[in-house]
Structures are given as C-alpha cells and as structure tokens.
Design a protein around this motif. Structure first.
Motif, PDB file in Angstrom:
ATOM      1  N   CYS A  31       0.832  -1.199   0.000  1.00  0.00           N
ATOM      2  CA  CYS A  31       0.000   0.000   0.000  1.00  0.00           C
ATOM      3  C   CYS A  31       0.870   1.255   0.000  1.00  0.00           C
ATOM      4  CB  CYS A  31      -0.928  -0.027   1.208  1.00  0.00           C
ATOM      5  SG  CYS A  31      -2.042   1.382   1.308  1.00  0.00           S
ATOM      6  N   GLN A  32       1.894   1.268   0.809  1.00  0.00           N
ATOM      7  CA  GLN A  32       2.777   2.437   0.874  1.00  0.00           C
ATOM      8  C   GLN A  32       3.545   2.633  -0.430  1.00  0.00           C
ATOM      9  OE1 GLN A  32       2.807   4.850   3.206  1.00  0.00           O
ATOM     10  NE2 GLN A  32       1.025   3.682   3.913  1.00  0.00           N
ATOM     11  N   GLN A  33       3.923   1.542  -1.080  1.00  0.00           N
ATOM     12  CA  GLN A  33       4.603   1.665  -2.370  1.00  0.00           C
ATOM     13  C   GLN A  33       3.721   2.410  -3.368  1.00  0.00           C
ATOM     14  OE1 GLN A  33       7.608   1.015  -3.403  1.00  0.00           O
ATOM     15  NE2 GLN A  33       8.448  -0.254  -1.777  1.00  0.00           N
ATOM     16  N   VAL A  34       2.450   2.065  -3.401  1.00  0.00           N
ATOM     17  CA  VAL A  34       1.532   2.703  -4.346  1.00  0.00           C
ATOM     18  C   VAL A  34       1.271   4.148  -3.951  1.00  0.00           C
ATOM     19  CG1 VAL A  34      -0.798   2.660  -5.303  1.00  0.00           C
ATOM     20  CG2 VAL A  34       0.467   0.512  -5.003  1.00  0.00           C
ATOM     21  N   LEU A  35       1.027   4.385  -2.665  1.00  0.00           N
ATOM     22  CA  LEU A  35       0.702   5.732  -2.207  1.00  0.00           C
ATOM     23  C   LEU A  35       1.861   6.709  -2.409  1.00  0.00           C
ATOM     24  CD1 LEU A  35      -1.244   5.051   1.122  1.00  0.00           C
ATOM     25  CD2 LEU A  35      -2.165   5.365  -1.182  1.00  0.00           C
ATOM     26  N   SER A  36       3.068   6.197  -2.532  1.00  0.00           N
ATOM     27  CA  SER A  36       4.236   7.063  -2.692  1.00  0.00           C
ATOM     28  C   SER A  36       4.512   7.447  -4.147  1.00  0.00           C
ATOM     29  CB  SER A  36       5.478   6.382  -2.103  1.00  0.00           C
ATOM     30  OG  SER A  36       5.834   5.234  -2.859  1.00  0.00           O
ATOM     31  N   GLN A  37       3.631   7.028  -5.078  1.00  0.00           N
ATOM     32  CA  GLN A  37       3.806   7.327  -6.503  1.00  0.00           C
ATOM     33  C   GLN A  37       2.913   8.504  -6.884  1.00  0.00           C
ATOM     34  OE1 GLN A  37       6.223   5.501  -7.967  1.00  0.00           O
ATOM     35  NE2 GLN A  37       6.369   4.353  -6.045  1.00  0.00           N
ATOM     36  N   PRO A  38       3.457   9.720  -7.013  1.00  0.00           N
ATOM     37  CA  PRO A  38       2.608  10.898  -7.274  1.00  0.00           C
ATOM     38  C   PRO A  38       1.789  10.807  -8.558  1.00  0.00           C
ATOM     39  CG  PRO A  38       4.813  11.571  -6.613  1.00  0.00           C
ATOM     40  CD  PRO A  38       4.875  10.095  -6.841  1.00  0.00           C
ATOM     41  N   ASP A  39       2.369  10.215  -9.612  1.00  0.00           N
ATOM     42  CA  ASP A  39       1.634  10.157 -10.878  1.00  0.00           C
ATOM     43  C   ASP A  39       0.456   9.200 -10.813  1.00  0.00           C
ATOM     44  OD1 ASP A  39       3.576   8.044 -10.719  1.00  0.00           O
ATOM     45  OD2 ASP A  39       3.153   7.585 -12.813  1.00  0.00           O
ATOM     46  N   ILE A  40       0.498   8.269  -9.879  1.00  0.00           N
ATOM     47  CA  ILE A  40      -0.635   7.371  -9.673  1.00  0.00           C
ATOM     48  C   ILE A  40      -1.680   8.033  -8.779  1.00  0.00           C
ATOM     49  CG2 ILE A  40      -1.364   5.173  -8.661  1.00  0.00           C
ATOM     50  CD1 ILE A  40       1.337   4.051  -9.529  1.00  0.00           C
ATOM     51  N   MET A  41      -1.215   8.660  -7.718  1.00  0.00           N
ATOM     52  CA  MET A  41      -2.150   9.218  -6.752  1.00  0.00           C
ATOM     53  C   MET A  41      -2.867  10.463  -7.262  1.00  0.00           C
ATOM     54  SD  MET A  41      -2.245   7.014  -4.484  1.00  0.00           S
ATOM     55  CE  MET A  41      -3.377   7.907  -3.418  1.00  0.00           C
ATOM     56  N   CYS A  42      -2.419  11.035  -8.360  1.00  0.00           N
ATOM     57  CA  CYS A  42      -3.150  12.161  -8.938  1.00  0.00           C
ATOM     58  C   CYS A  42      -4.300  11.688  -9.825  1.00  0.00           C
ATOM     59  CB  CYS A  42      -2.214  13.083  -9.712  1.00  0.00           C
ATOM     60  SG  CYS A  42      -1.612  12.383 -11.266  1.00  0.00           S
ATOM     61  N   GLN A  43      -4.408  10.384 -10.060  1.00  0.00           N
ATOM     62  CA  GLN A  43      -5.494   9.837 -10.872  1.00  0.00           C
ATOM     63  C   GLN A  43      -6.761   9.683 -10.030  1.00  0.00           C
ATOM     64  OE1 GLN A  43      -4.919   9.648 -14.081  1.00  0.00           O
ATOM     65  NE2 GLN A  43      -2.743  10.089 -13.800  1.00  0.00           N
ATOM     66  N   GLN A  44      -7.883   9.408 -10.712  1.00  0.00           N
ATOM     67  CA  GLN A  44      -9.158   9.383 -10.003  1.00  0.00           C
ATOM     68  C   GLN A  44      -9.875   8.039 -10.063  1.00  0.00           C
ATOM     69  OE1 GLN A  44     -10.164  11.771  -8.055  1.00  0.00           O
ATOM     70  NE2 GLN A  44     -12.009  10.657  -7.442  1.00  0.00           N
ATOM     71  N   HIS A  45      -9.777   7.335 -11.194  1.00  0.00           N
ATOM     72  CA  HIS A  45     -10.581   6.125 -11.393  1.00  0.00           C
ATOM     73  C   HIS A  45      -9.677   4.891 -11.377  1.00  0.00           C
ATOM     74  CE1 HIS A  45     -14.184   8.442 -12.336  1.00  0.00           C
ATOM     75  NE2 HIS A  45     -13.378   9.256 -13.008  1.00  0.00           N
ATOM     76  N   PHE A  46      -9.825   4.061 -10.347  1.00  0.00           N
ATOM     77  CA  PHE A  46      -8.949   2.924 -10.094  1.00  0.00           C
ATOM     78  C   PHE A  46      -9.739   1.616 -10.111  1.00  0.00           C
ATOM     79  CE2 PHE A  46      -6.800   6.509  -8.275  1.00  0.00           C
ATOM     80  CZ  PHE A  46      -5.454   6.237  -8.318  1.00  0.00           C
ATOM     81  N   ALA A  47      -9.275   0.652 -10.874  1.00  0.00           N
ATOM     82  CA  ALA A  47      -9.796  -0.707 -10.802  1.00  0.00           C
ATOM     83  C   ALA A  47      -8.868  -1.545  -9.936  1.00  0.00           C
ATOM     84  CB  ALA A  47      -9.906  -1.319 -12.191  1.00  0.00           C
ATOM     85  N   LEU A  48      -9.444  -2.244  -8.966  1.00  0.00           N
ATOM     86  CA  LEU A  48      -8.693  -3.166  -8.127  1.00  0.00           C
ATOM     87  C   LEU A  48      -9.388  -4.517  -8.153  1.00  0.00           C
ATOM     88  CD1 LEU A  48      -8.439  -0.184  -6.343  1.00  0.00           C
ATOM     89  CD2 LEU A  48      -6.788  -1.692  -5.246  1.00  0.00           C
ATOM     90  N   TYR A  49      -9.050  -5.355  -7.194  1.00  0.00           N
ATOM     91  CA  TYR A  49      -9.673  -6.667  -7.085  1.00  0.00           C
ATOM     92  C   TYR A  49      -9.599  -7.102  -5.630  1.00  0.00           C
ATOM     93  CZ  TYR A  49      -4.783  -8.094  -7.014  1.00  0.00           C
ATOM     94  OH  TYR A  49      -3.456  -8.207  -6.682  1.00  0.00           O
ATOM     95  N   LEU A  50     -10.465  -8.011  -5.244  1.00  0.00           N
ATOM     96  CA  LEU A  50     -10.435  -8.573  -3.903  1.00  0.00           C
ATOM     97  C   LEU A  50      -9.540  -9.805  -3.918  1.00  0.00           C
ATOM     98  CD1 LEU A  50     -14.216  -8.266  -2.930  1.00  0.00           C
ATOM     99  CD2 LEU A  50     -12.338  -6.662  -2.471  1.00  0.00           C
ATOM    100  N   SER A  51      -8.610  -9.857  -2.989  1.00  0.00           N
ATOM    101  CA  SER A  51      -7.590 -10.917  -3.002  1.00  0.00           C
ATOM    102  C   SER A  51      -8.194 -12.293  -2.766  1.00  0.00           C
ATOM    103  CB  SER A  51      -6.532 -10.616  -1.936  1.00  0.00           C
ATOM    104  OG  SER A  51      -5.981  -9.343  -2.154  1.00  0.00           O
ATOM    105  N   ASN A  52      -7.536 -13.299  -3.351  1.00  0.00           N
ATOM    106  CA  ASN A  52      -8.005 -14.679  -3.295  1.00  0.00           C
ATOM    107  C   ASN A  52      -6.788 -15.597  -3.413  1.00  0.00           C
ATOM    108  OD1 ASN A  52     -10.150 -16.782  -3.517  1.00  0.00           O
ATOM    109  ND2 ASN A  52      -9.340 -17.024  -5.577  1.00  0.00           N
ATOM    110  N   ASP A  53      -6.863 -16.773  -2.833  1.00  0.00           N
ATOM    111  CA  ASP A  53      -5.825 -17.791  -3.026  1.00  0.00           C
ATOM    112  C   ASP A  53      -4.444 -17.273  -2.605  1.00  0.00           C
ATOM    113  OD1 ASP A  53      -4.828 -20.332  -3.853  1.00  0.00           O
ATOM    114  OD2 ASP A  53      -4.220 -19.470  -5.776  1.00  0.00           O
TER     115      ASP A  53
END
Length: 199
Positions: A31-53
């Motif tokens: 989570c911290q790796q992603v939050l530390s990326q300014p070009d990512i955090m300036c975006q608005q629409h994010f697709a994720l997934y719920l973890s499995n396996d």
C-alpha cells in the motif's frame, strides 16, 4: 525451463506458504509503495480486485484509496460474454455476491459499469512477474482478453496504466510469454515499484 502451468503451481505454493504475519506486513508495505507514486495518486478512477488464493491482500490499498476520495471499481464476470470482465463501481456499502469461482464481486448493475478505456489505473492480480514487466495470470485469460482492446486505441498515452500487484517471492527471472499476454506498465511489491517502458 518450467512450463507456464508448472510456474503457476510453484508460485502459488510460494505465496500460500507465507505466514499470516508476513501477509499482513506485506499488504501494508505494498500500500505504501503505491501511495508514494505521485503520478498514480493524482489519478481518479482505479480498478482493483479482492484478493483470493493467498494473493497479496488489497484491503489496505482499497481503504487508502477510498480515504483519498478515489473512485474504485472491482471486476465482475461479464454476464453475457464468457471469459471477459467488466469493471463496476464499488463502495463498501454495496451488496456483494459470490461468483462461480467463489470470489466476491459487486452485485451486477449495468449503470455502475465503467468502460475499461475510461479507467486511469487498473491493478491486476498475477501469479508471477519478471523484470521485463511480463505477467503470468492464473490461466483463465480473463484480464488478457478484457485488456487486449487497449492495444488498438489511437492515443496510448491516455489508456489506463496497467499495474500488477504481487508478493516479492512471485518474481521470476524470465517468464515464458504467449502472444496474448498483456505486459504491465509497472509492478508493485512490498519492497519495490518497477516501471517498464512501453515497446
């Protein structure tokens, strides 16, 4: 060289062997790796997934993005076209259902679907990755088929950033690649954030 199926087995065993404590700390670090990326955090629409396996837990990242007032979308199995995904708007208060693979997804609502090309970032699950940005999935091809139309858009710079999420132990020196495999723009793990140049 291991076959693709042998690699899937090896990598699933690796992540399934991780302790609960390791899984928890890995999820927070990712989570911290992603939050530390300014070009990512300036975006608005994010697709994720719920973890499995034993996939790396995306819950901390989901919560962090919701707290940052981002719009989140989860994959749902396409109700009319077999083998494809749609991305549906998600809030924790929304009703969920279990799909045929035993994975939770938002209850289908056509008005909540976001076209793939209108997403800013798509975080994808994976079984293995290499230092060229290649991703090996579970073998169903759902993400590869769903994301393939992005290859033909006229303005590549405007397409979603494809970012794979993984445990550190899921890295492999060089994956065997198939023509339909969709390369990632980046891979995030608990210890590193790799970026790859588009060919």
């Amino acid at each position: 060289m291991l076959s693709r199926q042998q690699l899937r087995t090896e990598m699933r065993q690796r992540r399934q062997a991780l302790s609960a404590a390791t899984q928890h700390s890995a999820a927070l670090a990712l989570c911290q790796q992603v939050l530390s990326q300014p070009d990512i955090m300036c975006q608005q629409h994010f697709a994720l997934y719920l973890s499995n396996d034993a996939e790396i837990n995306t819950s901390p990242l989901i919560n962090a993005l919701l707290n940052a007032n981002k719009q989140l979308y989860l994959p749902v199995l396409h109700p009319f076209v077999s083998g494809y995904l749609l991305f549906q708007h998600y809030l924790p208060s929304m009703p969920m259902r279990t799909n045929k693979f035993g994975i939770a997804e938002p209850a289908w609502h056509c008005q909540h679907i976001k076209p793939v090309a209108e997403l800013d970032v798509i975080f994808t699950p994976l079984v293995a990755f290499d230092d060229r940005g290649q991703r090996l999935g579970m073998g169903g091809g759902f993400y590869d088929r769903t994301l393939a139309p992005l290859n033909h858009l006229a303005a590549p710079a405007r397409t979603p950033q494809l970012i794979g999420l993984a445990h550190n132990c899921q890295q492999w020196p060089e994956l065997p690649i198939a023509p339909w495999d969709q390369p990632m723009a980046a891979i995030a793990t608990p210890s590193h954030f790799w970026r790859f140049n588009a060919d």
